[in-house]
Design a protein around this motif. Structure first.
Motif, PDB file in Angstrom:
ATOM      1  N   ASP A  13       0.811  -1.218   0.000  1.00 53.77           N
ATOM      2  CA  ASP A  13       0.000   0.000   0.000  1.00 53.77           C
ATOM      3  C   ASP A  13       0.848   1.273   0.000  1.00 53.77           C
ATOM      4  OD1 ASP A  13       1.045  -0.078   2.530  1.00 53.77           O
ATOM      5  OD2 ASP A  13      -0.878  -0.020   3.590  1.00 53.77           O
ATOM      6  N   GLY A  14       2.169   1.120  -0.134  1.00 53.72           N
ATOM      7  CA  GLY A  14       3.054   2.283  -0.204  1.00 53.72           C
ATOM      8  C   GLY A  14       3.612   2.732   1.125  1.00 53.72           C
ATOM      9  N   THR A  15       3.165   2.136   2.229  1.00 54.98           N
ATOM     10  CA  THR A  15       3.697   2.499   3.541  1.00 54.98           C
ATOM     11  C   THR A  15       4.992   1.737   3.801  1.00 54.98           C
ATOM     12  OG1 THR A  15       2.405   0.766   4.639  1.00 54.98           O
ATOM     13  CG2 THR A  15       1.385   2.942   4.421  1.00 54.98           C
ATOM     14  N   GLY A  16       5.640   2.089   4.901  1.00 61.69           N
ATOM     15  CA  GLY A  16       6.877   1.412   5.261  1.00 61.69           C
ATOM     16  C   GLY A  16       8.048   1.919   4.439  1.00 61.69           C
ATOM     17  N   GLY A  17       9.068   1.069   4.315  1.00 62.29           N
ATOM     18  CA  GLY A  17      10.252   1.446   3.560  1.00 62.29           C
ATOM     19  C   GLY A  17      11.160   2.375   4.346  1.00 62.29           C
TER      20      GLY A  17
END
Length: 269
Positions: A160-164
């Motif tokens: 979902d594009g979170t994290g990293g």
């Protein structure tokens, strides 16, 4: 186009750019590829944009192209950029603008189709310039180091594009996902045999009661006489800030999915 030139970006203050004084300035239409890549745009008068950053700064203006002069007089035509008319945030008060170095189509490295790039940030107390190298000049000798046993999923980018983990030259201290931060904090505590302090006055939680040289990792609190780690725990995303990058040659290889870094004298590159 493969860039073969190394560029040094100088501090130019907050000079105002006047599009009407340029013969090569072109406002982009909403049908352009770069305009369609914007997360938020409006077409009332050309390609108008609103762009926000992780530190809550923002810029609003018109997307255009211009001929940029880089390095020793190298002219690069038709480079897309945001001509901001309303810029908010400390970053815009300290320089004439921001340069994007990410993987997205709007970044400078993507527009120039550069396979790799590197930069080396001089320390805050130095007046010398920080070099930026594009293309074949971006290189360094790789050296190994012992890694902490942090799970791969700790800094993984979620669907979902979170994290990293963001490597950000505009964010000061480093914020690490709590699991990784906990292990790093334990490693530091095991090697630093000093009494702990209370860093609540400066918003940091890893402080030592001794006047050591801060360099990349410690911040001095003059009021309490303590040194505090320039990093904090976070949830949802991790950021490697510019304090930890100062004095290191950072080499990015997007095509090879590699990031390398080496401590060096940036002013001697």
């Amino acid at each position: 186009m493969e860039a073969e030139q190394g560029f040094s970006f100088l501090s130019v203050g907050t000079a105002i750019f006047n599009p009407s004084a340029s013969r090569t300035y072109v406002s982009l239409p909403c049908s352009s590829k770069l305009c369609r890549a914007l997360p938020v745009s409006d077409c009332r008068s050309g390609c108008e944009y609103i762009y926000s950053y992780g530190d809550y700064s923002s810029t609003q203006g018109v997307l255009a192209t211009e001929t940029f002069t880089m390095g020793e007089g190298v002219l690069v035509p038709r480079v897309g950029f945001g001509c901001g008319v309303s810029n908010q945030g400390e970053g815009f008060q300290q320089a004439a603008g921001l340069v994007g170095l990410g993987r997205g189509p709007l970044s400078l490295v993507s527009q120039l189709r550069i396979g790799r790039f590197s930069y080396c940030l001089t320390r805050l107390d130095e007046t010398k310039t920080s070099p930026l190298f594009l293309g074949s000049l971006a290189s360094l000798d790789i050296m190994g180091a012992r890694a902490l046993k942090i799970r791969v999923t700790t800094f993984a980018l979620n669907d979902d594009g979170t994290g990293g983990l963001i490597i950000d030259s505009g964010t000061s201290i480093t914020y690490l996902e709590f699991e990784g931060y906990r292990l790093l904090k334990q490693a530091l505590l095991s090697q630093v045999n000093l009494p702990l302090g209370d860093g609540s006055s400066v918003g940091l939680d890893l402080c030592f009661q001794v006047p050591l040289s801060p360099e990349n990792y410690m911040a001095a609190d003059a009021s309490s006489g303590q040194l505090c780690g320039k990093m904090m725990g976070s949830s949802g995303i991790s950021i490697l800030g510019n304090f930890q990058q100062q004095g290191f040659h950072m080499l990015y290889d997007p095509e090879g999915d590699n990031l390398s870094f080496q401590q060096t004298r940036c002013d001697q590159l």
